[in-house]
Design an enzyme around this catalytic site. Structure first.
Site, PDB file in Angstrom:
ATOM      1  N   LYS A  21      42.997  49.970  41.954  1.00 34.66           N
ATOM      2  CA  LYS A  21      43.758  50.060  43.193  1.00 34.66           C
ATOM      3  C   LYS A  21      45.035  50.881  43.043  1.00 34.66           C
ATOM      4  O   LYS A  21      45.275  51.819  43.812  1.00 34.66           O
ATOM      5  CB  LYS A  21      44.104  48.644  43.656  1.00 34.66           C
ATOM      6  CG  LYS A  21      44.959  48.587  44.878  1.00 34.66           C
ATOM      7  CD  LYS A  21      45.513  47.192  45.045  1.00 34.66           C
ATOM      8  CE  LYS A  21      46.582  46.946  44.006  1.00 34.66           C
ATOM      9  NZ  LYS A  21      47.382  45.747  44.295  1.00 34.66           N
ATOM     10  N   THR A  22      45.810  50.537  42.036  1.00 30.55           N
ATOM     11  CA  THR A  22      47.080  51.229  41.844  1.00 30.55           C
ATOM     12  C   THR A  22      46.848  52.703  41.572  1.00 30.55           C
ATOM     13  O   THR A  22      47.571  53.569  42.050  1.00 30.55           O
ATOM     14  CB  THR A  22      47.853  50.602  40.678  1.00 30.55           C
ATOM     15  OG1 THR A  22      47.912  49.192  40.891  1.00 30.55           O
ATOM     16  CG2 THR A  22      49.254  51.147  40.609  1.00 30.55           C
ATOM     17  N   GLN A  66      41.760  38.263  47.713  1.00 29.31           N
ATOM     18  CA  GLN A  66      42.892  37.872  46.883  1.00 29.31           C
ATOM     19  C   GLN A  66      44.102  37.475  47.722  1.00 29.31           C
ATOM     20  O   GLN A  66      45.239  37.491  47.248  1.00 29.31           O
ATOM     21  CB  GLN A  66      43.267  39.001  45.923  1.00 29.31           C
ATOM     22  CG  GLN A  66      42.207  39.242  44.861  1.00 29.31           C
ATOM     23  CD  GLN A  66      42.664  40.261  43.829  1.00 29.31           C
ATOM     24  OE1 GLN A  66      43.494  39.981  42.988  1.00 29.31           O
ATOM     25  NE2 GLN A  66      42.101  41.457  43.916  1.00 29.31           N
TER      26      GLN A  66
END
Length: 679
Positions: free
Chosen positions: A35-36, A252
DNA sequence: CTGCCTGATCTTTTT
DNA sequence: GATCAGGCAG
């Protein structure tokens, strides 16, 4: 590093997310899916295509995330230092906007910020003023209500079905007084930073227009954690252009209890027509069996966007489940296991994490670790209590920076004691009230107050003099660190510490904190572009300097809650206390949707594991002093049988499978050692 | 102010 | 059962 090479290293889905630059984009980024990397590469790519520097905005929740992203983007933008995105937390972005624009809302520009403990003392003093002494209400709950209503996130059920409960009634009375008090003190709380920026945008379209022009490409990290106010803010800023890319994982979302609105991510497509959805499901963190366990659990949630993690890597060992006799047995077993694995495989203790539902469960593990002399660090918990000296000295800095901050003045005025008792303070406060001046002005004019003793008035005048003298010094002098040091010397703060703490060790520790605090000001001063006292206080409020130090020194086995573990990864993970009433937590069972959040918690825990996962529960557990039978969590049944390996003799295991597991594990030690830094 | 007693509570936490 | 906050006595 070259941006094209960076992009070439991405998978198809990641590439799609990076290259889709115009219009609303929802990136559903599963755990460990890079993701990052996608956000940072996308930011770099946008700038690379010639988009003006400063037009790209990435918003995060934590300083840690912002810092990490800045670092990575910077490394991709090598050689083009003039091109950089704005990467900021929600709060500091809003703070920067307000510093510039808050006068449009009738506030003063030189406001300071109150943290939670200051909010609480303000509330306490308000409750005192209105003579509300009902001790059945905790100030914390009143603050919680106020904060919730400020964030516009009180669930409808609270207002309607249960009517207005007593806590709601008192909060409604206190809220306007609290709000008024903040304003006269020239102070904002954390919620105000967002709320007032939203108000500013709503009431002053021209200003909003400005920022819309500036931030043409917006990215939001951890979108599943946004609350109502944050949603409105982002929507407003994205405007008609809607170059909005939100990244997150509904699976999440574990902060519903503090206002995060899962609906924000689930309804994103509806709210922003023409949204392109990219699902990142390839996982680069965990072995297959771990992912199968995670998938098996999370698919039982109704409110979610369908997706499922997979890996191009091996299946790895199965998920180990162990039933212990009781809590102590559980701790002993886990620590023995850690000890064994670390000895056999020569992995460092940093590779291990123990994850639990509530911080209180760290206790038996800490004891067992200490007995075995294994290094460990506990993440989280409320350790920020022991920084009285920081709060004391910050109070001095605050009253120096903001002459209206009566609360900080009161704290500073009496630490160290200056002979200003209750009655003197009362008279000073009354005088301020009668003449509608700040408390500091009342201190200055203490001589005019009838009935105030000469000693008290002398003290007050002297204190006011000290503050105004240092206000000048901090304004003029370029060396704030030195000025600050001389302030602490002038008030004999060191002596005060030695008086306060009887044991030399305690006193020395406090003095170290004091020194550290002064150093952090000096450090801030040399690092920043245009340092100021206000700037320093902002850093202090918005980032926990002490805590960040702790994070770096984190050594040994990590003990951590599910919540704090989000975003982290460890080669070997132990999840403890997987029992009914703990996970899902007892209090979640009556609340609508809360069990699903508990399931997400478990999912987050499982997906922290890279190579090996152990899940433990007990037969009996001591609860509230009584040894009560424990039931395995319902979530355990959701893990597919074929990925489970029982270690407690509950099930006969095939010795051949055991051998295979061992080999898999051994074969991956190299990877384990070399892959701490994923992506 | 300090220290001891009592009783209430016992999830998660960032800015 | 442990802990912590608040009350009260010294």
């Amino acid at each position: 590093m070259d941006i094209n090479r960076e992009i070439a290293r991405l998978n198809t889905r990641q590439k799609e997310a990076v290259m889709h630059t115009e219009g609303p984009l929802l990136v559903l980024a599963g755990a460990g899916s890079g993701k990052t990397r996608v956000i940072t590469t996308r930011a770099a790519y946008l700038l690379h295509t010639g988009i003006q520097s400063g037009s790209v905005l990435a918003v995060t929740f934590t300083n840690k995330a912002a810092r990490e992203m800045k670092k990575r983007v910077l490394s991709m933008l090598n050689g083009k230092k003039n091109r950089r995105p704005v990467i900021s937390t929600f709060h500091s972005l809003c703070l920067n906007i307000l510093r510039r624009e808050i006068e449009h809302l009738g506030y003063r520009k030189d406001f300071t910020i109150y943290d939670t403990s200051e909010q609480l003392s303000l509330l306490r003093s308000i409750l005192n003023d209105i003579k509300f002494h009902d001790k059945s209400f905790k100030v914390e709950s009143v603050l919680d209500r106020i904060s919730r209503s400020k964030n516009n996130i009180i669930p409808l059920s609270d207002k309607e079905s249960s009517g207005q409960d007593d806590l709601g009634i008192i909060s409604d009375v206190v809220y306007p007084k609290y709000h008024e008090a903040l304003k006269t003190l020239n102070v904002l709380d954390f919620d105000d930073l967002l709320l007032l920026t939203l108000k500013l945008f709503r009431e002053h379209p021209a200003i909003l227009e400005n920022y819309m022009e500036r931030f043409r490409y917006i990215m939001v990290d951890e979108y599943q954690d946004t609350n109502r106010v944050q949603y409105d803010f982002i929507k407003l800023l994205a405007g008609e252009r809607k170059n909005l890319c939100v990244v997150g994982d509904d699976d999440q979302s574990i902060y519903g209890w503090r206002g995060a609105n899962l609906g924000n991510i689930l309804d994103f497509e509806k709210d922003f027509s023409g949204t392109v959805v990219v699902r990142l499901e390839q996982n680069y963190r965990s072995f297959g069996h771990i992912l199968q366990a995670a998938n098996g659990v999370i698919k039982n949630n109704k409110k979610r966007m369908d997706k499922s993690l997979w890996t191009a890597g091996g299946a790895g060992p199965r998920v180990n489940i162990f039933k212990a006799v009781d809590g102590d047995d559980e701790a002993r077993w886990v620590i023995d296991r850690i000890s064994l694995i670390q000895y056999e495989k020569r992995i460092s203790y940093e590779a291990f994490a123990i994850i639990y539902r509530a911080n209180i469960f760290s206790r038996p593990f800490e004891e067992a670790l200490r007995r075995k002399r294994i290094p460990y660090s506990v993440v989280g918990g409320t350790s920020y209590f022991d920084r009285k000296e920081i709060k004391d000295l910050a109070a001095y800095l605050k009253i120096i920076a903001n002459s209206r901050d009566d609360l900080s003045l009161l704290r500073a005025a009496n630490t160290p004691r200056r002979g200003l008792g209750h009655s003197a303070i009362r008279k000073l406060a009354d005088f301020a009230q009668d003449n509608s001046i700040s408390l500091l002005e009342a201190f200055m004019r203490a001589g005019e107050i009838t009935g105030l003793g000469t000693r008290a008035s002398g003290s007050a005048i002297e204190f006011a003099g000290l503050i105004s003298r240092y206000s000048d010094l901090f304004m003029k002098n370029r060396e704030m660190g030195k000025v600050f040091r001389s302030l602490t010397e002038e008030i004999n703060y060191r002596d005060y510490i030695y008086e306060l703490y009887k044991t030399p060790e305690a006193a020395v520790r406090r003095v170290e904190n004091l020194e550290g605090f002064i150093d952090s000001l000096s450090h801030y001063e040399t690092e920043g572009k245009s340092p100021s006292l206000h700037g320093f206080l902002e850093t202090l409020a918005l980032t926990d300097l002490l805590k960040e130090k702790e994070e770096k020194t984190g050594r040994g086995v990590t003990l951590i809650s599910f919540h704090s573990s989000k975003g982290l990864e460890f080669p070997v993970v132990f999840i403890a206390g997987v029992e009914e009433d703990i996970l899902p937590h007892k209090k979640s069972m009556y609340l609508d949707g809360a069990v699903e959040e508990e399931r997400r918690l478990f999912y987050v825990g499982i997906t922290r594991a890279m190579k090996e996962l152990y899940i433990t529960y007990t037969d009996h557990r001591v609860k509230y002093g009584k040894n009560a039978p424990a039931t395995p969590s319902r979530f355990l049944d959701e893990i597919p049988d074929e990925v489970i390996k029982r270690l407690d003799g509950t099930e006969k295991t095939d010795p051949k499978q055991d051998e295979k597991d061992a080999n898999d594990f051994f074969a991956n030690i190299q990877a384990m050692l070399g892959s701490r830094n994923k992506n």
